[in-house]
Design a protein around this motif. Structure first.
Motif, PDB file in Angstrom:
ATOM      1  N   GLY A  58       2.267   6.564  -7.016  1.00  0.00           N
ATOM      2  CA  GLY A  58       1.069   7.055  -7.683  1.00  0.00           C
ATOM      3  C   GLY A  58       0.252   5.981  -8.365  1.00  0.00           C
ATOM      4  O   GLY A  58      -0.371   6.220  -9.397  1.00  0.00           O
ATOM      5  N   SER A 112      -2.964   3.587  -8.185  1.00  0.00           N
ATOM      6  CA  SER A 112      -4.255   3.548  -7.484  1.00  0.00           C
ATOM      7  C   SER A 112      -4.540   2.158  -6.942  1.00  0.00           C
ATOM      8  O   SER A 112      -4.512   1.175  -7.672  1.00  0.00           O
ATOM      9  CB  SER A 112      -5.386   3.965  -8.425  1.00  0.00           C
ATOM     10  N   ASN A 113      -4.829   2.094  -5.643  1.00  0.00           N
ATOM     11  CA  ASN A 113      -5.286   0.851  -5.028  1.00  0.00           C
ATOM     12  C   ASN A 113      -6.579   1.090  -4.269  1.00  0.00           C
ATOM     13  O   ASN A 113      -6.860   0.430  -3.269  1.00  0.00           O
ATOM     14  CB  ASN A 113      -4.203   0.271  -4.101  1.00  0.00           C
ATOM     15  N   ASP A 119       0.830  -1.208   0.000  1.00  0.00           N
ATOM     16  CA  ASP A 119       0.000   0.000   0.000  1.00  0.00           C
ATOM     17  C   ASP A 119       0.865   1.259   0.000  1.00  0.00           C
ATOM     18  O   ASP A 119       0.583   2.222  -0.722  1.00  0.00           O
ATOM     19  CB  ASP A 119      -0.921   0.005   1.226  1.00  0.00           C
ATOM     20  N   ALA A 120       1.923   1.263   0.824  1.00  0.00           N
ATOM     21  CA  ALA A 120       2.794   2.430   0.896  1.00  0.00           C
ATOM     22  C   ALA A 120       3.501   2.679  -0.430  1.00  0.00           C
ATOM     23  O   ALA A 120       3.661   3.830  -0.857  1.00  0.00           O
ATOM     24  CB  ALA A 120       3.811   2.249   2.016  1.00  0.00           C
ATOM     25  N   CYS A 141       2.396   1.763  -3.416  1.00  0.00           N
ATOM     26  CA  CYS A 141       1.386   2.253  -4.367  1.00  0.00           C
ATOM     27  C   CYS A 141       1.211   3.758  -4.209  1.00  0.00           C
ATOM     28  O   CYS A 141       1.151   4.501  -5.191  1.00  0.00           O
ATOM     29  CB  CYS A 141       0.053   1.535  -4.142  1.00  0.00           C
ATOM     30  N   GLU A 142       1.137   4.212  -2.965  1.00  0.00           N
ATOM     31  CA  GLU A 142       0.992   5.652  -2.711  1.00  0.00           C
ATOM     32  C   GLU A 142       2.226   6.412  -3.183  1.00  0.00           C
ATOM     33  O   GLU A 142       2.118   7.478  -3.806  1.00  0.00           O
ATOM     34  CB  GLU A 142       0.765   5.882  -1.217  1.00  0.00           C
ATOM     35  N   ARG A 143       3.407   5.866  -2.918  1.00  0.00           N
ATOM     36  CA  ARG A 143       4.658   6.542  -3.273  1.00  0.00           C
ATOM     37  C   ARG A 143       4.806   6.692  -4.782  1.00  0.00           C
ATOM     38  O   ARG A 143       5.299   7.708  -5.268  1.00  0.00           O
ATOM     39  CB  ARG A 143       5.841   5.768  -2.699  1.00  0.00           C
TER      40      ARG A 143
END
Length: 235
Positions: free
Chosen positions: A143, A145-146, A136-137, A139-141
């Motif tokens: 960009g 989308s999850n 998850d981290a 994916c955020e870093r």
């Protein structure tokens, strides 16, 4: 180059206490491009999931009881990963379970069935030391989308891992490489041919485009109260 993104869901945390794999998913990439050839299996573990594990993946005993046991479909996994690099996020966890399942039916350890096992979590920690490196981290870093990931699912997590892996290793795709000879190999063994920049076509700005550019710079000068960086550099 064939790479497989693999993920599992389990009934608990420790196969030595009888916990089993309940979902297995593999996503195939060839030359860093997803092929759409996936392997996705739900497995009957012949036991209940721990409440904590059930809360993560949501696969009930009733649902799983309608699916095959690992020994009935193990050959699909063996055939699928043959000669491929298998990339797993926190590989120690998944391979521990896969080895237990394989040992139970008299098959060799998982890393002997494929060309190589790569831990994407270790790779992420090398790139981002001291930071969170969960899927998850990452994916955020990067960009990615999850937003549709409300429960953990092996197939979805494998697809997300494929996107994350490409993002983490995108430097291998650079066009301008400095090789002594006519080409070279990237760190994954893919040959990259020498790039000849002289073949690129140069498109010069026309007078109208130059005028629009000057108007834009003038607007920047006014907004900043002085010459913008581009004008200062030119001066």
């Amino acid at each position: 180059m064939r790479q497989i993104m693999l993920d599992t869901e389990t009934t608990g945390l420790d196969p030595s206490r009888g916990h089993r794999v309940v979902e297995l998913a593999c996503v195939e990439m060839v030359n860093r491009t997803l092929t759409g050839r996936h392997l996705h299996l739900y497995l009957n573990p012949d036991r209940d999931s721990d409440p904590e594990a059930l809360a993560i993946h949501g696969l009930t005993t009733e649902f799983l009881s309608e699916h095959p046991r690992f020994e009935d479909v193990a050959h699909q996994l063996v055939d699928y990963v043959k000669d491929a690099e298998v990339i797993i996020h926190n590989a120690a966890f998944d391979t521990k379970f896969l080895n237990a399942e394989l040992n139970r039916i008299g098959l060799p350890a998982f890393d002997t069935l494929c060309a190589k096992v790569t831990d994407s979590l270790l790779h992420a920690r090398e790139l981002h030391p001291g930071k969170r490196n969960s899927l998850d981290a990452l994916c955020e870093r990067y960009g990615i989308s999850n937003a549709h990931r409300t429960l953990h699912g092996a197939l979805l997590d494998s697809e997300l891992l494929a996107d994350v892996w490409i993002a983490m290793t995108r430097g291998q795709d650079a066009l301008l490489m400095d090789f002594e000879d006519e080409g070279g190999m990237d760190s994954n063994g893919v040959r990259i041919e020498r790039f000849d920049a002289s073949v690129l076509k140069v498109l010069w700005a026309n007078p109208e485009e130059i005028r629009q550019h000057e108007d834009y710079l003038a607007g920047l000068d006014k907004a900043s109260g002085g010459p913008c960086l581009w004008r200062a550099a030119a001066a």
